[in-house]
Design an enzyme around this catalytic site. Structure first.
Site, short mmCIF file in Angstrom:
data_model
loop_
_atom_site.label_atom_id
_atom_site.label_comp_id
_atom_site.label_asym_id
_atom_site.label_seq_id
_atom_site.Cartn_x
_atom_site.Cartn_y
_atom_site.Cartn_z
N GLY A 39 0.76 -1.25 0.10
CA GLY A 39 -0.06 -0.15 -0.10
C GLY A 39 0.83 1.18 0.08
O GLY A 39 1.91 1.21 -0.42
N ASP A 55 -5.38 -7.57 -7.15
CA ASP A 55 -5.15 -7.50 -5.77
C ASP A 55 -3.98 -6.51 -5.58
O ASP A 55 -2.66 -6.76 -6.07
CB ASP A 55 -4.91 -8.85 -5.41
CG ASP A 55 -5.96 -9.82 -4.98
OD1 ASP A 55 -7.16 -8.83 -4.87
OD2 ASP A 55 -6.04 -10.93 -4.88
N LEU A 56 -4.07 -5.24 -4.80
CA LEU A 56 -2.78 -4.37 -4.71
C LEU A 56 -1.73 -4.92 -4.27
O LEU A 56 -1.64 -5.61 -3.10
CB LEU A 56 -3.53 -3.21 -3.76
CG LEU A 56 -2.45 -2.20 -3.66
CD1 LEU A 56 -2.21 -1.41 -4.97
CD2 LEU A 56 -2.98 -1.35 -2.50
N ASP A 57 -0.72 -4.72 -5.17
CA ASP A 57 0.74 -5.31 -4.56
C ASP A 57 0.68 -6.51 -4.33
O ASP A 57 1.62 -7.38 -3.66
CB ASP A 57 1.31 -4.44 -3.32
CG ASP A 57 1.26 -3.05 -3.59
OD1 ASP A 57 1.48 -2.47 -4.75
OD2 ASP A 57 1.16 -2.49 -2.58
N ALA A 58 -0.08 -7.52 -4.87
CA ALA A 58 -0.13 -9.12 -4.57
C ALA A 58 0.32 -9.77 -5.78
O ALA A 58 0.17 -11.12 -5.93
CB ALA A 58 -1.34 -9.29 -4.02
#
Lengths: 316, 316, 316, 316
Positions: free
Chosen positions: B234, B259-262
């Site tokens: 994040g 999926d954020l940063d995933a």
């Protein structure tokens, strides 16, 4: 593998006792084939097809051409390492090896070597008084990181006897002086040959091996030098590093040849140092990188990941 | 390659315009074949034989089985990358690809991709205000390190226009606000598709891409996140790293998913920091590792070294 | 600081124009004091008390004794760097410096240097055709990482003119041949002296500087050598590294002396390489480490973190 | 040093038995003074003058202000570590400490700690079944790298008894189950307190310590966690790292607090891994970095280089 003219080959010669390899069975049973030959089209195809036909399932494969653009002109050498399951082998290992020699290695003019995980290499350790590289290798063997047998430890001092014996290893002291060096080396070689040693590791052994030793032993010898070679060849590299004011110190593991600290390099690493370091603290900091680099090189050798090309190595 | 259900595939789908590839000739002309398929015996043999029969000389070959011991039970996936000279190809590339599909890829149920060095991938750059990753990629292209074409740069700010134009690149400003985001993203996708872009790189682009964007674009998007993921997902990872008192900061380059940063991680690295570092100095130190990690990931993608497996990568 | 006999001092001599330093005011105004002197008890106390008495608040302090155990015997040299706020200074800088010379530096026999953040050092860049180190330094300046002024760039080739001018820098071409070298060097020195240069950086400048140049210039010159010195001194270190088969390549930034590649080392780093690397790929990989190491050395010099001791450095 | 409210202080409290310190004499005799206090002008001057007046010669000095620009507003905390020769001390250690408390520490509102090299800290080792961190610390002590005494080893298993006894260390087995945990912890604390332990090290001890344990023990406890915290907190971090597909794995050494894996970080490091690594090989590779990181943290603690500030550390 053909020995380089000026150096004992770091690969066990073709006298490898294939006849005594363990039964080619068992779920965990794997073998490793290493190859070097003149580069030409079709080698991967020929080898992978042979293995497939004989029921060997490839687990890992690595290859290297020294100069793929010179393939047509014959200026490239090809190296390959294939690790495979023996599970499906349709023949005994002997017949498999004989067939490979006849069908693939011969026609393609290969130096090759076949080893079996179930027959660990036999490693001799030569030590003096420093314990760090020595104990690190013993630990790694105990932890299962190194698939080797250690039939003996040879030292020119008594200091590490207790450590060796704690690990249940025969410890032979062969004192070396300027006067007795030829006899001492002959005794060392005799001990190692009688023990069926495949290769030797100088774990901070503080004597220079003569050309006679290397020829009489005839098997790979791995050394750890406490500098980032080719900087600081010879004695007292930490003192030399201190004097020069370098900001990194290193360690180099290499096969031993008659040229001091000039054999094929297997592994190297460095650690940062500062103006606060003294020659003594460099020795201390250096111990950590020495043991890591030597362990990495020994592990690579044990797993047949190192192929020698002139005075250089291919490390798969 | 079949797209993973929750993410746009990082590989260009089979619509790859094989018909327009350059004439398969010229000494330096090479192609790269990447493969993923259910693991089984004989794949290396089948592929290497096909290439040999069609006159392609293998330069590099890498393979990976996710679980070689599960080969019999069907629980292993096989990945391979082969780079080869086109010099001896006996057919046009089209026929070669068609033959491969028919003789090898079909029977072995392969996802595969073939690319030609002579047809560089087309890369879009999305940027905001930070220049370090952006300029580093432009330099590397200028130096010949990255075999790409850059048909356009898109930004939500004017700041980097002059830098882009210095390198002769079209610079499009598409402002993004909470209100106009869907329209802005549609415009970005339109620009990239019209420019025939193969993949996009977020060079510290400071907007989160929606799932709609990713689906509409339908091609790989590479991001650089300024932390060692999965730590500090994040916003404001340097501030978070400072607060936690870590002794290393890092950067992670990954394919973008919803999926954020995933998404699947391609490359990571770290640098040591100390109690002396402030949030500001972490930003400064982090710039160096961000640009290195992003460049490494982009180079690996450009050279078809990255294969995606679920939410992970194989990087040859 | 007294110049070493065989090398121009890397510190600006005592002719430092203290009279022209900026007004000692402003919240962000800091100064840095560097000291070297014969070691003895009480130095830290004397300096810190002086600063405290004159209203200077210490921000950072570093010290080093070359041999604290030899303090009594006079065999130790003491180095210190103190960074402090000028905010509370009760005097003008001139008076402050004069008082320090009289009350502290004189009695303790110090070589010392005082610099003000508000008066950035003036750096000349000497370049040839390689752009990576050059552009990296220009970027870092633009980003605010390097507190320097760059009054001029000198090259023996036209190649980098456009890059220099993009950053608004005067670009002087002084061709150097075997025949004109003395005249060319005199012209280079004249240009730098007229521009009021404090130190010069050889950003892959491909000419060896003569002793005459170094003496006529009389200020520090920082070089980047593309090897881990003292390995591979001289020309073509990447070729030499390839031939030796090392597993790491490095870069070394050092002050230039008349002995080729033998001056005091400021910073070094390495990156791993493998048997797959060619001399060409070593050059490419090496560029990244060269530019990082040179930038680190230049930044340390600019911030007065580097003190020279014989042929070695203390880097705070 | 005042204990932080939510965590046992990693520094031995003021009950430090100064009365029993060794005679302050002998050429190699050194002491270390650590300080934390509200930042203000003149601290360095006050401390260095005190030491000078009492005949202590400073060998090393490090200082840190958390926010030098907030010095005036009282928003900065000051940390200092000074190592000095006791040779010239004009008083016994007791009088020296009393004078320091009265003249310097009191007026400046300091938390401070004084330790003597001749009185090594007493370290308890808590272990379970893994040997690598444990043996590495024992070796380093044997080599003279760690100036500690080890009065006892406590384990919840018998496995490492032989290793402990080889090094001549008392080995106590205190089995821990869900049911007996409070009693087991009370027994562990009793053993350590009776042995006069200054701090404890969890060398891969596989039980979570309760808040009761930490409070009853009241001294610093150092743990090694096998991940790059804050990534992969809790159990099975290597499995979690494998699942996430990271390209680096790490280890973190930290002071233990009641928040699992969330205490102040002392040291961290990472090693690169690839898609070829399995959960098992990550465990093996991780062992090397775990033992290095724990050893580095323990050495820093032993040498009084670690000062705690809230949930972070200053490591000089």
């Amino acid at each position: 593998m053909t020995a380089a003219p000026d150096a004992p080959s770091p690969h066990v010669p073709s006298a490898e006792p294939l006849a005594t390899h363990p039964a080619a069975s068992g779920a965990g049973n794997t073998a490793t084939l290493t190859i070097s030959c003149p580069d030409r089209p079709g080698i991967v195809a020929a080898v992978s097809q042979f293995l497939h036909r004989h029921g060997a399932n490839i687990i890992h494969s690595d290859q290297h051409s020294t100069d793929p653009h010179a393939l047509e002109s014959g200026g490239s050498t090809f190296f390959m390492r294939m690790e495979f399951h023996l599970g499906g082998l349709d023949q005994t290992g002997d017949a498999f090896a004989a067939a490979f020699a006849r069908d693939v290695a011969g026609p393609l003019n290969m130096d090759w070597h076949l080893s079996y995980a179930a027959r660990p290499k036999r490693m001799a350790l030569l030590v003096s008084r420093y314990d760090h590289c020595f104990l690190d290798l013993l630990w790694r063997k105990r932890r299962g990181e190194l698939n080797v047998e250690i039939p003996l430890v040879i030292s020119n001092h008594e200091d590490l006897r207790r450590d060796a014996e704690m690990f249940g290893l025969p410890f032979h002291v062969v004192p070396v002086t300027r006067e007795n060096k030829p006899r001492a080396e002959a005794e060392q070689v005799r001990l190692m040959r009688e023990a069926g040693v495949d290769f030797a590791v100088l774990a901070r052994y503080m004597q220079i091996l003569s050309g006679n030793f290397l020829q009489a032993f005839g098997r790979p010898v791995i050394n750890i030098h406490h500098s980032f070679l080719p900087a600081f060849i010879g004695a007292n590299p930490y003192r030399a590093a201190f004097t020069r004011g370098v900001k990194l110190i290193g360690a180099t593991s290499h096969y031993v040849t008659e040229d001091l600290d000039a054999g094929p390099i297997i592994a190297q690493d460095v650690v940062p140092v500062t103006h606060r370091d003294t020659p003594e603290s460099l020795v201390r900091v250096g111990r950590d990188v020495e043991r890591q680099v030597l362990a990495r090189a020994v592990k690579a050798h044990v797993e047949d990941r190192v192929l020698v090309h002139g005075n250089k190595t291919v490390v798969f």
